[in-house]
Design a protein around this motif. Structure first.
Motif, PDB file in Angstrom:
ATOM      1  N   ASP A   1       0.746  -1.045  -0.084  1.00 21.15           N
ATOM      2  CA  ASP A   1      -0.221   0.209   0.414  1.00 21.15           C
ATOM      3  C   ASP A   1       0.613   1.139   0.238  1.00 21.15           C
ATOM      4  N   LYS A   2       2.346   0.862   0.358  1.00 22.30           N
ATOM      5  CA  LYS A   2       3.161   2.297  -0.200  1.00 22.30           C
ATOM      6  C   LYS A   2       4.126   3.036  -1.102  1.00 22.30           C
ATOM      7  N   PHE A   3       3.296   1.986  -2.183  1.00 25.93           N
ATOM      8  CA  PHE A   3       4.013   1.765  -3.799  1.00 25.93           C
ATOM      9  C   PHE A   3       3.054   2.034  -4.289  1.00 25.93           C
ATOM     10  N   GLU A   4       2.945   2.947  -5.892  1.00 31.04           N
ATOM     11  CA  GLU A   4       2.618   2.637  -6.461  1.00 31.04           C
ATOM     12  C   GLU A   4       3.017   2.312  -7.691  1.00 31.04           C
ATOM     13  N   TRP A   5       2.580   1.323  -8.187  1.00 29.87           N
ATOM     14  CA  TRP A   5       3.255   0.488  -9.902  1.00 29.87           C
ATOM     15  C   TRP A   5       3.460   0.986 -10.797  1.00 29.87           C
ATOM     16  N   THR A   6       4.191   1.804 -11.919  1.00 33.51           N
ATOM     17  CA  THR A   6       3.828   2.071 -13.052  1.00 33.51           C
ATOM     18  C   THR A   6       3.797   1.478 -14.231  1.00 33.51           C
ATOM     19  N   HIS A   7       4.154  -0.038 -13.985  1.00 35.03           N
ATOM     20  CA  HIS A   7       4.760  -1.231 -14.660  1.00 35.03           C
ATOM     21  C   HIS A   7       4.649  -2.155 -14.002  1.00 35.03           C
ATOM     22  N   THR A   8       3.738  -3.237 -14.653  1.00 31.57           N
ATOM     23  CA  THR A   8       3.424  -4.572 -14.438  1.00 31.57           C
ATOM     24  C   THR A   8       3.614  -5.465 -15.328  1.00 31.57           C
ATOM     25  N   SER A   9       4.140  -6.589 -15.772  1.00 30.97           N
ATOM     26  CA  SER A   9       5.109  -7.087 -16.363  1.00 30.97           C
ATOM     27  C   SER A   9       3.947  -8.674 -16.533  1.00 30.97           C
ATOM     28  N   GLN A  10       3.607  -8.998 -17.726  1.00 33.84           N
ATOM     29  CA  GLN A  10       3.120 -10.824 -18.082  1.00 33.84           C
ATOM     30  C   GLN A  10       3.663 -11.045 -16.666  1.00 33.84           C
ATOM     31  N   VAL A  11       3.608 -12.471 -16.579  1.00 36.69           N
ATOM     32  CA  VAL A  11       3.569 -13.441 -15.719  1.00 36.69           C
ATOM     33  C   VAL A  11       4.159 -14.780 -16.835  1.00 36.69           C
ATOM     34  N   PHE A  12       5.047 -14.538 -16.259  1.00 38.39           N
ATOM     35  CA  PHE A  12       6.174 -15.768 -17.101  1.00 38.39           C
ATOM     36  C   PHE A  12       6.453 -17.028 -16.137  1.00 38.39           C
TER      37      PHE A  12
END
Length: 357
Positions: free
Chosen positions: A225-236
C-alpha cells in the motif's frame, strides 16, 4: 541527390519543406547523437528540434513511462522559480524548451551508453518469512556457496495458489531494467533434495508514495500500500530447476522511483514434514542500467506528475550541447544522404531538385 548536396552546400533544403513535413523528416532519426548534431547545423534546424521537443519524443518512444514527467530541472540549484513561471513570457517558454532539449538529449544518450550491471541496492521486505533471520530475504542478495544453505523461505500454505512478494530497492531512482534472474532454492538437506520454485513470476516497478522508513526486520509485510507501480509485467513461467533462471523483459523498462517487486505466483513443492507448500529463493539479480547520479526523480508532487532532475556536474558520457560544438562536413553529408530518401517518400512523386528550383 549527392551532387545537389555538394554543389549547393549553403542551401538549407529543410527550409523548402512545410513545417509539419520538416518535423516528420527529423522525427525519423532514432539516434540521440544525430538529433543533437542536427540541432547544431543552423538556427532554423535547432528551432525545429527544440520547439517540437524531438529529443523528448525520442525518449518517450524508447520509454513510455516518461509520459508522467511533468517538468525537468538541471543541477542542484533551485529551479522552483522557473517551475512556477513557465509560460509567463516568450523568453521563459524558450528557456523551458531549451532545458527540456538538453535534459532529454542527455537522457536518450545515457540510455544507450551507460554501462549495464546488477542494479539491486538492498532488500526491503518479503510478504512472509518462515524463520527469521536464518531464512531472511537478505540472503537472496548473495550467491550461495556450495553445500551452504543461504536462501529466503516463505511461510507454509495449504493452498498452493497463495502468492509471495519480494520487494527490493534499486541502485537509483532511474533504472533501465532489461532482465531479472532468479535462482529457486534446492533443499539438499531434505529427503529427495526438493526444489521450492514458484510456478510463475511477475514483476512490478514503481515508486514509494511517501518516504519508506526502515521497519522492524521481523515485520512480515511487503508494504504494497506504500508503493505505486507504474509497470506490471506479464507472468513468466518458472522451471522447477536448481539454476539461475533468466526472465528477459520483451522491451527494456524504465523504473521511475527505483523500487522492484517480484511476485512469485503459485507453489509447486510440498514439504514432507508438515505437508504445506513453500516457495524458497536462493538468489535474485536485476540486470540493467542505473542512470544515477546523473538523473534522479521527484515523485511526490501535488500534480501527480514526476519532476525529472539532471545533475549537470555529471560529465560522462558527454554530448555536444551548444552551437559551438560544430557538426563536421562529413557528418552533415551523411545526415543529408540518410534523410533525402525519407523526403522523397514524403513528397511522393515530386522531383527533389525541381522542388527547389
Amino acid at each position: 541527390m549527392l551532387e545537389f548536396i555538394h554543389t549547393a552546400p549553403c542551401m538549407d533544403w529543410l527550409n523548402g519543406l512545410e513545417p509539419d513535413m520538416s518535423v516528420k523528416v527529423l522525427t525519423c532519426l532514432d539516434n540521440p547523437k544525430d538529433l543533437v548534431q542536427i540541432s547544431t547545423v543552423s538556427c532554423t534546424w535547432r528551432q525545429i528540434v527544440v520547439e517540437n521537443g524531438l529529443c523528448k519524443k525520442l525518449c518517450l518512444r524508447m520509454f513510455p513511462q516518461l509520459s508522467r514527467v511533468g517538468h525537468v530541472i538541471e543541477s542542484n540549484n533551485s529551479d522552483a522559480k522557473d517551475y512556477a513561471e513557465v509560460g509567463s513570457s516568450n523568453s521563459k517558454e524558450w528557456d523551458t524548451l531549451e532545458r527540456e532539449h538538453r535534459v532529454y538529449a542527455f537522457l536518450a544518450h545515457a540510455c544507450t551508453s551507460f554501462p549495464e550491471g546488477d542494479c539491486i541496492s538492498k532488500a526491503i521486505s518479503a510478504s512472509s518469512t518462515d524463520n527469521y533471520p536464518e531464512e531472511s530475504i537478505q540472503h537472496t542478495l548473495v550467491f550461495s556457496v556450495a553445500r551452504r544453505a543461504s536462501y529466503w523461505s516463505s511461510k507454509g500454505q495449504k493452498n498452493p495458489a497463495v502468492p509471495e512478494m519480494l520487494t527490493y530497492k534499486l541502485k537509483s531512482d532511474f533504472v533501465i531494467v532489461t532482465e531479472i534472474n532468479i535462482h529457486p532454492f534446492k533443499a539438499y538437506f531434505q529427503h529427495g533434495s526438493p526444489i521450492y520454485s514458484a510456478r510463475g513470476v511477475r514483476f512490478r516497478m514503481g515508486h514509494a508514495k511517501f518516504p519508506i522508513v526502515e521497519s522492524d526486520p521481523m515485520e512480515e509485510s511487503c508494504h504494497d500500500d506504500k508503493f505505486e507501480w507504474t509497470h506490471t509485467s506479464q507472468v513468466f513461467p518458472m522451471a522447477q530447476k536448481n539454476c539461475l533462471q533468466t526472465f528477459k523483459l520483451p522491451e527494456p523498462v524504465l523504473c521511475i522511483g527505483g523500487f522492484l517487486q517480484i511476485e512469485l505466483v503459485g507453489r509447486v513443492q510440498r514439504q514432507e514434514m508438515d505437508d504445506l507448500f513453500y516457495i524458497c529463493v536462493s538468489h535474485v539479480q536485476v540486470k540493467g542500467k542505473s542512470l544515477g547520479p546523473a538523473f534522479s526523480v521527484e515523485t511526490n508532487v501535488p500534480s501527480g506528475l514526476f519532476v525529472l532532475k539532471r545533475q549537470t556536474k555529471f560529465n560522462q558520457p558527454s554530448l555536444p550541447e551548444n552551437e559551438s560544438d560544430a557538426i563536421s562536413t562529413g557528418d552533415l553529408e551523411r545526415h543529408g544522404r540518410e534523410m533525402l530518401p525519407i523526403v522523397n517518400v514524403l513528397l511522393a512523386n515530386v522531383d527533389f531538385e525541381e522542388y527547389y528550383e
